[in-house]
Design a protein around this motif. Structure first.
Motif, short mmCIF file in Angstrom:
data_model
loop_
_atom_site.label_atom_id
_atom_site.label_comp_id
_atom_site.label_asym_id
_atom_site.label_seq_id
_atom_site.Cartn_x
_atom_site.Cartn_y
_atom_site.Cartn_z
N VAL A 193 0.84 -1.18 0.00
CA VAL A 193 0.00 0.00 0.00
C VAL A 193 0.88 1.24 0.00
O VAL A 193 1.91 1.29 0.65
CB VAL A 193 -0.96 0.01 1.22
CG1 VAL A 193 -0.19 -0.02 2.53
CG2 VAL A 193 -1.89 1.22 1.17
N THR A 194 0.48 2.24 -0.78
CA THR A 194 1.11 3.55 -0.76
C THR A 194 0.03 4.59 -0.51
O THR A 194 -1.17 4.32 -0.63
CB THR A 194 1.82 3.87 -2.09
OG1 THR A 194 0.88 3.75 -3.17
CG2 THR A 194 2.99 2.92 -2.32
N GLY B 26 4.28 11.50 9.42
CA GLY B 26 4.12 10.41 8.46
C GLY B 26 4.96 10.59 7.22
O GLY B 26 5.49 9.62 6.66
N VAL B 27 5.08 11.83 6.74
CA VAL B 27 5.95 12.09 5.59
C VAL B 27 7.40 11.86 5.97
O VAL B 27 8.18 11.23 5.22
CB VAL B 27 5.76 13.54 5.08
CG1 VAL B 27 6.74 13.83 3.94
CG2 VAL B 27 4.34 13.76 4.59
N LYS B 28 7.79 12.32 7.14
CA LYS B 28 9.19 12.20 7.57
C LYS B 28 9.62 10.75 7.75
O LYS B 28 10.75 10.39 7.42
CB LYS B 28 9.40 12.98 8.87
CG LYS B 28 9.36 14.48 8.70
CD LYS B 28 9.59 15.20 10.02
CE LYS B 28 9.66 16.71 9.83
NZ LYS B 28 9.86 17.44 11.11
N ASP B 29 8.73 9.90 8.29
CA ASP B 29 9.14 8.51 8.54
C ASP B 29 8.83 7.57 7.37
O ASP B 29 9.08 6.37 7.45
CB ASP B 29 8.55 7.98 9.85
CG ASP B 29 7.03 7.79 9.83
OD1 ASP B 29 6.43 7.72 8.75
OD2 ASP B 29 6.43 7.73 10.93
N ILE C 216 3.81 8.10 4.73
CA ILE C 216 3.21 8.79 3.59
C ILE C 216 4.26 8.86 2.50
O ILE C 216 5.32 9.45 2.68
CB ILE C 216 2.71 10.19 3.98
CG1 ILE C 216 1.61 10.08 5.05
CG2 ILE C 216 2.18 10.93 2.76
CD1 ILE C 216 1.15 11.40 5.61
N ASP C 217 3.99 8.27 1.36
CA ASP C 217 5.00 8.11 0.32
C ASP C 217 5.26 9.39 -0.44
O ASP C 217 6.40 9.65 -0.85
CB ASP C 217 4.55 7.03 -0.67
CG ASP C 217 4.38 5.69 0.02
OD1 ASP C 217 5.37 4.94 0.10
OD2 ASP C 217 3.26 5.40 0.50
N MET C 218 4.25 10.20 -0.68
CA MET C 218 4.42 11.36 -1.55
C MET C 218 3.47 12.48 -1.15
O MET C 218 2.43 12.24 -0.53
CB MET C 218 4.19 10.98 -3.01
CG MET C 218 2.85 10.39 -3.29
SD MET C 218 2.78 9.38 -4.81
CE MET C 218 3.64 7.89 -4.30
#
Length: 418
Positions: A253-254, A294-297, A300-302
């Motif tokens: 999942v992305t 979530g973006v940093k770790d 969240i992919d993009m």
């Protein structure tokens, strides 16, 4: 033609020249040399800009224009020019057109209308016929003609069995199904985040439960069926937690987040400006903190601009009746860099491979697909900065950090005069 990019700081963690100031020589669309100093002939076009930084080309996974059917909002030609000047070498075009792209002929039309632009256009096809949620569209045929994923734009897949069948079927050709995270029956008339502000303003709410309930269901189906699932534009802290756990459990999942959901809260609604009528809605400070984490770790992919131009007739209405959406290409990088460090921001903007798209790095011998930008410039987004045909911009008046100069891609240089 020969191009020389002078004195550029390279931002590419995979490159041997990461965070070093270098000259970059491009010949016939290929990076042929990277060095501290490169001498070239008078015939070369030299690019030298203030505080110039260069990275691999940026990618936006959720773009709407209008053409075909809603050309008054944005044509493909103007949209791709806006994307190029905003720093994007690759974009996925959403399916909110008329007619919708639910067959290979429609996919060919979109690709042919963008094949001469600096920014590469990659169409999404609808998941169901006419995007009506009833029967699967021609998924395999569309994939053969260039559709990179399947998505009934901002419509949840109501039928769980249809999602299961779609995930199973698309495994045969390694395709991606997108499922919008909304269980609409929980908030049948909701238009903004269900919270203190919605109560104070008398606007019907969309609870975070409507998003997390759909995500929970979709992840359970993915675990059963296999396949590749992309969840676009999540907006809540619980959504981040659910997807983080799913990835730890090995699910394919992305997900993405819209740039404005990293910056704006539902406090903006007090103005009743319909530019803030968005789906998913603006949420709370606590949600923003979780989304940034979530973006940093890497959960969240993009990050996407979620660019969605809307004509005046459908935006300048009472809040209840106005259409959802905001333009976002022009302000995207400045919005992201106002909330994230530079390397995290660039990483979140260069995830083409998640959609089976080739990504070239900043290395000798690579195809030149590059974004040129200044990460330190501070500016306020105003109407004069809008390049889109429509002007429904949620980030208007906001102070931003960082701005794109443009791109080099498809053997073309597209630079915007700041």
């Amino acid at each position: 033609m020969e191009y020389l990019i002078k004195n550029a700081i390279i931002v590419d963690a995979k490159s041997d020249h990461h965070l070093q100031k270098r000259d970059i020589l491009i010949e016939n669309g290929i990076i042929t040399n990277i060095d501290s100093t490169i001498k070239v002939s008078d015939k070369s076009k030299v690019i030298e800009l203030v505080n110039l930084h260069v990275s691999a080309g940026w990618f936006d996974s959720s773009i709407s224009f209008g053409e075909p059917g809603f050309e008054e909002r944005e044509t493909i030609a103007n949209g791709l020019k806006t994307a190029a000047y905003s720093g994007f070498t690759d974009i996925i075009l959403n399916t909110n057109t008329n007619p919708v792209p639910d067959n290979k002929g429609a996919i060919r039309f979109i690709k042919s209308n963008g094949d001469k632009a600096a920014t590469s256009i990659h169409p999404a096809g609808t998941f169901t016929q006419s995007a009506d949620g009833e029967h699967l569209a021609e998924l395999f045929d569309m994939s053969q003609d260039g559709a990179v994923s399947f998505f009934d734009y901002k419509k949840p897949i109501k039928n769980p069995n249809l999602l299961k069948i779609g995930l199973q079927y698309t495994q045969r050709f390694d395709a991606i199904v997108q499922s919008f995270p909304l269980e609409a029956s929980i908030s049948p008339k909701g238009i903004v985040n269900e919270h203190i502000n919605s109560t104070q303003l008398g606007l019907k709410g969309v609870p975070s439960l409507s998003e997390t309930l759909q995500i929970s269901r979709d992840l359970a189906i993915l675990e059963y069926s296999g396949g590749r699932l992309h969840i676009p534009t999540i907006s809540t802290s619980k959504s981040v937690a659910l997807i983080r756990d799913a990835k730890k459990n090995g699910l394919n999942v992305t997900c993405s987040v819209a740039a404005h959901n990293l910056y704006l809260t539902d406090d903006e609604l007090h103005s009743f400006d319909t530019s803030y009528k968005l789906t998913p809605p603006l949420r709370t400070k606590e949600d923003i903190k979780a989304l940034i984490k979530g973006v940093k770790d890497g959960t969240i992919d993009m990050v996407t601009s979620d660019h969605n131009p809307i004509d005046v007739e459908n935006k300048n209405l009472e809040f209840d009746h106005a259409s959802y959406g905001s333009i976002g290409l022009e302000s995207c990088f400045g919005t992201i860099l106002s909330k994230l460090d530079l390397e995290t921001a660039i990483n979140a903007l260069t995830k083409q491979s998640q959609f089976n798209l080739k990504s070239s790095g900043v290395e000798k011998g690579s195809i030149a697909s590059l974004t040129l930008f200044n990460p330190s410039i501070e500016w306020t987004f105003s109407t004069s900065d809008i390049l889109s045909t429509s002007h429904n911009a949620a980030m208007l008046g906001k102070k931003l950090t960082g701005r794109a100069y443009g791109i080099f891609n498809n053997k073309k240089l597209a630079l915007h005069k700041l």
